[in-house]
Design a protein around this motif. Sequence first.
Motif, PDB file in Angstrom:
ATOM      1  N   TRP A  91      37.143  38.561  24.888  1.00 28.66           N
ATOM      2  CA  TRP A  91      37.892  39.796  25.131  1.00 28.66           C
ATOM      3  C   TRP A  91      39.071  39.482  26.042  1.00 28.66           C
ATOM      4  O   TRP A  91      38.909  38.805  27.064  1.00 28.66           O
ATOM      5  N   PRO A  92      40.265  39.926  25.666  1.00 32.48           N
ATOM      6  CA  PRO A  92      41.455  39.633  26.477  1.00 32.48           C
ATOM      7  C   PRO A  92      41.278  40.054  27.939  1.00 32.48           C
ATOM      8  O   PRO A  92      40.764  41.134  28.229  1.00 32.48           O
ATOM      9  N   ASN A  93      41.676  39.175  28.832  1.00 32.05           N
ATOM     10  CA  ASN A  93      41.646  39.434  30.276  1.00 32.05           C
ATOM     11  C   ASN A  93      40.220  39.500  30.840  1.00 32.05           C
ATOM     12  O   ASN A  93      40.008  40.010  31.951  1.00 32.05           O
ATOM     13  N   ALA A  94      39.252  38.995  30.106  1.00 31.60           N
ATOM     14  CA  ALA A  94      37.850  39.091  30.527  1.00 31.60           C
ATOM     15  C   ALA A  94      37.577  38.529  31.922  1.00 31.60           C
ATOM     16  O   ALA A  94      36.854  39.162  32.705  1.00 31.60           O
ATOM     17  N   PRO A  95      38.109  37.353  32.295  1.00 31.62           N
ATOM     18  CA  PRO A  95      37.799  36.839  33.637  1.00 31.62           C
ATOM     19  C   PRO A  95      38.244  37.779  34.753  1.00 31.62           C
ATOM     20  O   PRO A  95      37.526  37.964  35.743  1.00 31.62           O
ATOM     21  N   GLU A  96      39.419  38.383  34.586  1.00 32.44           N
ATOM     22  CA  GLU A  96      39.912  39.286  35.632  1.00 32.44           C
ATOM     23  C   GLU A  96      39.075  40.568  35.688  1.00 32.44           C
ATOM     24  O   GLU A  96      38.806  41.093  36.769  1.00 32.44           O
ATOM     25  N   ILE A  97      38.669  41.067  34.532  1.00 31.74           N
ATOM     26  CA  ILE A  97      37.814  42.258  34.489  1.00 31.74           C
ATOM     27  C   ILE A  97      36.511  41.995  35.237  1.00 31.74           C
ATOM     28  O   ILE A  97      36.056  42.802  36.056  1.00 31.74           O
ATOM     29  N   LEU A  98      35.897  40.851  34.960  1.00 29.48           N
ATOM     30  CA  LEU A  98      34.612  40.528  35.576  1.00 29.48           C
ATOM     31  C   LEU A  98      34.757  40.184  37.057  1.00 29.48           C
ATOM     32  O   LEU A  98      33.904  40.567  37.867  1.00 29.48           O
ATOM     33  N   LYS A 100      36.965  41.354  39.122  1.00 23.83           N
ATOM     34  CA  LYS A 100      37.196  42.618  39.831  1.00 23.83           C
ATOM     35  C   LYS A 100      35.891  43.386  39.999  1.00 23.83           C
ATOM     36  O   LYS A 100      35.584  43.898  41.086  1.00 23.83           O
ATOM     37  N   ALA A 101      35.089  43.456  38.947  1.00 18.48           N
ATOM     38  CA  ALA A 101      33.815  44.171  39.017  1.00 18.48           C
ATOM     39  C   ALA A 101      32.868  43.492  40.000  1.00 18.48           C
ATOM     40  O   ALA A 101      32.185  44.162  40.781  1.00 18.48           O
ATOM     41  N   ALA A 102      32.820  42.161  39.976  1.00 17.39           N
ATOM     42  CA  ALA A 102      31.951  41.430  40.896  1.00 17.39           C
ATOM     43  C   ALA A 102      32.351  41.694  42.347  1.00 17.39           C
ATOM     44  O   ALA A 102      31.496  41.915  43.211  1.00 17.39           O
ATOM     45  N   PHE A 103      33.650  41.692  42.598  1.00 11.71           N
ATOM     46  CA  PHE A 103      34.140  41.936  43.956  1.00 11.71           C
ATOM     47  C   PHE A 103      33.773  43.343  44.420  1.00 11.71           C
ATOM     48  O   PHE A 103      33.318  43.548  45.556  1.00 11.71           O
ATOM     49  N   GLN A 104      33.951  44.323  43.549  1.00 13.22           N
ATOM     50  CA  GLN A 104      33.648  45.710  43.906  1.00 13.22           C
ATOM     51  C   GLN A 104      32.151  45.928  44.141  1.00 13.22           C
ATOM     52  O   GLN A 104      31.761  46.737  44.984  1.00 13.22           O
ATOM     53  N   SER A 117      41.832  32.398  33.019  1.00 14.65           N
ATOM     54  CA  SER A 117      42.603  32.922  34.154  1.00 14.65           C
ATOM     55  C   SER A 117      42.765  31.807  35.172  1.00 14.65           C
ATOM     56  O   SER A 117      41.957  30.884  35.235  1.00 14.65           O
ATOM     57  N   SER A 118      43.773  31.920  36.000  1.00 16.54           N
ATOM     58  CA  SER A 118      44.059  30.862  36.960  1.00 16.54           C
ATOM     59  C   SER A 118      43.221  31.010  38.230  1.00 16.54           C
ATOM     60  O   SER A 118      42.713  32.103  38.541  1.00 16.54           O
ATOM     61  N   ILE A 119      43.079  29.923  38.945  1.00 18.25           N
ATOM     62  CA  ILE A 119      42.400  29.942  40.241  1.00 18.25           C
ATOM     63  C   ILE A 119      43.079  30.949  41.175  1.00 18.25           C
ATOM     64  O   ILE A 119      42.416  31.734  41.856  1.00 18.25           O
ATOM     65  N   GLU A 120      44.395  30.912  41.167  1.00 17.15           N
ATOM     66  CA  GLU A 120      45.157  31.746  42.091  1.00 17.15           C
ATOM     67  C   GLU A 120      44.987  33.240  41.797  1.00 17.15           C
ATOM     68  O   GLU A 120      44.859  34.052  42.710  1.00 17.15           O
ATOM     69  N   ARG A 121      44.968  33.600  40.513  1.00 13.58           N
ATOM     70  CA  ARG A 121      44.818  35.008  40.150  1.00 13.58           C
ATOM     71  C   ARG A 121      43.418  35.519  40.513  1.00 13.58           C
ATOM     72  O   ARG A 121      43.278  36.613  41.058  1.00 13.58           O
ATOM     73  N   ILE A 122      42.399  34.748  40.233  1.00 16.80           N
ATOM     74  CA  ILE A 122      41.037  35.161  40.566  1.00 16.80           C
ATOM     75  C   ILE A 122      40.850  35.196  42.085  1.00 16.80           C
ATOM     76  O   ILE A 122      40.170  36.071  42.622  1.00 16.80           O
ATOM     77  N   GLY A 123      41.489  34.277  42.773  1.00 18.34           N
ATOM     78  CA  GLY A 123      41.436  34.300  44.233  1.00 18.34           C
ATOM     79  C   GLY A 123      42.048  35.567  44.808  1.00 18.34           C
ATOM     80  O   GLY A 123      41.543  36.146  45.767  1.00 18.34           O
ATOM     81  N   GLU A 124      43.142  36.010  44.192  1.00 23.93           N
ATOM     82  CA  GLU A 124      43.804  37.244  44.628  1.00 23.93           C
ATOM     83  C   GLU A 124      42.895  38.455  44.400  1.00 23.93           C
ATOM     84  O   GLU A 124      42.740  39.308  45.278  1.00 23.93           O
ATOM     85  N   GLY A 349      33.575  47.173  31.098  1.00 27.14           N
ATOM     86  CA  GLY A 349      32.350  46.451  30.766  1.00 27.14           C
ATOM     87  C   GLY A 349      31.703  45.730  31.930  1.00 27.14           C
ATOM     88  O   GLY A 349      30.467  45.637  32.004  1.00 27.14           O
ATOM     89  N   GLY A 350      32.497  45.204  32.841  1.00 31.28           N
ATOM     90  CA  GLY A 350      31.927  44.504  33.996  1.00 31.28           C
ATOM     91  C   GLY A 350      31.177  45.446  34.910  1.00 31.28           C
ATOM     92  O   GLY A 350      30.021  45.189  35.289  1.00 31.28           O
ATOM     93  N   ASP A 351      31.813  46.537  35.270  1.00 28.54           N
ATOM     94  CA  ASP A 351      31.183  47.537  36.131  1.00 28.54           C
ATOM     95  C   ASP A 351      29.918  48.102  35.485  1.00 28.54           C
ATOM     96  O   ASP A 351      28.881  48.255  36.133  1.00 28.54           O
ATOM     97  N   HIS A 352      30.001  48.400  34.190  1.00 26.30           N
ATOM     98  CA  HIS A 352      28.857  48.948  33.465  1.00 26.30           C
ATOM     99  C   HIS A 352      27.667  47.985  33.504  1.00 26.30           C
ATOM    100  O   HIS A 352      26.533  48.381  33.793  1.00 26.30           O
ATOM    101  N   THR A 353      27.920  46.712  33.196  1.00 23.67           N
ATOM    102  CA  THR A 353      26.822  45.742  33.112  1.00 23.67           C
ATOM    103  C   THR A 353      26.165  45.528  34.469  1.00 23.67           C
ATOM    104  O   THR A 353      24.929  45.496  34.575  1.00 23.67           O
ATOM    105  N   ILE A 354      26.967  45.379  35.503  1.00 26.22           N
ATOM    106  CA  ILE A 354      26.396  45.220  36.842  1.00 26.22           C
ATOM    107  C   ILE A 354      25.577  46.442  37.220  1.00 26.22           C
ATOM    108  O   ILE A 354      24.488  46.323  37.799  1.00 26.22           O
ATOM    109  N   SER A 355      26.063  47.625  36.869  1.00 27.54           N
ATOM    110  CA  SER A 355      25.365  48.865  37.220  1.00 27.54           C
ATOM    111  C   SER A 355      24.003  48.969  36.551  1.00 27.54           C
ATOM    112  O   SER A 355      23.017  49.358  37.189  1.00 27.54           O
TER     113      SER A 355
END
Length: 384
Positions: A91-98, A100-104, A117-124, A349-355
């Motif tokens: 799914w497009p942009n999946a690493p950033e979606i996940l 973000k959900a993990a961080f929240q 996704s890049s190290i720098e983007r996920i770090g941000e 999807g990330g928020d849903h699965t964690i929930s």
Amino acid sequence: MMWNYDKRYPSIDDLRSKAKKRIPKFAFEYLDGGCNEDVNLHRNRSDLQQVELKPQYLSLHKGSDMKTTLFGETYDAPFGIAPVGLQGLMWPNAPEILAKAAFQHNIPFVLSTVTTSSIERIGEITEGKAWFQLYHPTEERLRDDILKRAAAIGNEILVLLCDVPTFGYRPRDIRNGLAMPPKMSVKNILQILGKPNWALQTLIQGQPNFEILKPYMPKNMNLSALGQFMDQTFSGRLNEEKIAPIRDLWKGRIVLKGVASEVDTERAIKLGLDGIIVSNHGGRQLDAGQSTIKPLTEIAKKYGDKITIMMDSGVRSGPDVARTMASGAKFTFMGRSFMYGVAALGKTGGDHTISILKTQLQQIMEQLCCEKVTDLPDHLVDQS
């Protein structure tokens, strides 16, 4: 406590079914499949599901708390998101979606060297709280530069992958043109045309690329050259001589992922590593191997007081997390469960699965009258 999730998809199986309908066949089979005849893929699940837990209904119960302390960090649940390669293919942009959900939700997200996704983007996105999994390069220069980038974003936990000395033999991926070098066929194009939402989102986000590796790759590389680059750039075979200099370079914690034996556990302890993840790569590498829960149980008994022991592969649900923790793991990771969620529901999807996983685990702990995750071993039914 209850977490909000889409009531149409209350289980991981529901998300898997939805994902299968929503993304091209080649992408789903890359995510869903194992190696060879899928024996170990299914064994991971069936063996884990044999683990039984016993409730203590008349205990004085003050409530259940899933919070878990790992490497000095307190997480809201004892599970994290495992590293998965080529996430943007599913799914497009999946690493950033996940991420973000993990961080929240305050759980760890592990970024793969070969994701999209890049190290720098996920770090941000995670404010430096993500873990980073290193797929070992052949050149020290490249290894050192990748580690420098990971450290620069504040990453403190490095995961070394040890269970890919060779690429797994995966018949589905070979048929679908996803072996190295990858090949896009007419059949794949027709599958894409049959999933217009996936195709549109991919068009908007752009074709998935190995973003972490982009600075080291020649520009305008075709698919054939990509296969050659990957083969020349990475050596998945780890040994003590390769790990020792990384231990000297990396100032944070180091975890060895892919351990499946007591011998490798002892070597990890000898090398001064901080943790291991008992794993068989989700049944994608060695079809003749054991399920993960089998070695985990023995390793935890012998070495649980010497090194932090975690597990992935076969873990799909809240009950599975409880089974794994009761069997001696200090923490668990899941890959497919979260990818099904994103492939099924996109940005939610990330928020849903964690929930739903938090809700399931909370219910299991309340049912067992288990107050803390560290008490789960007290509820294990002895099957010896």
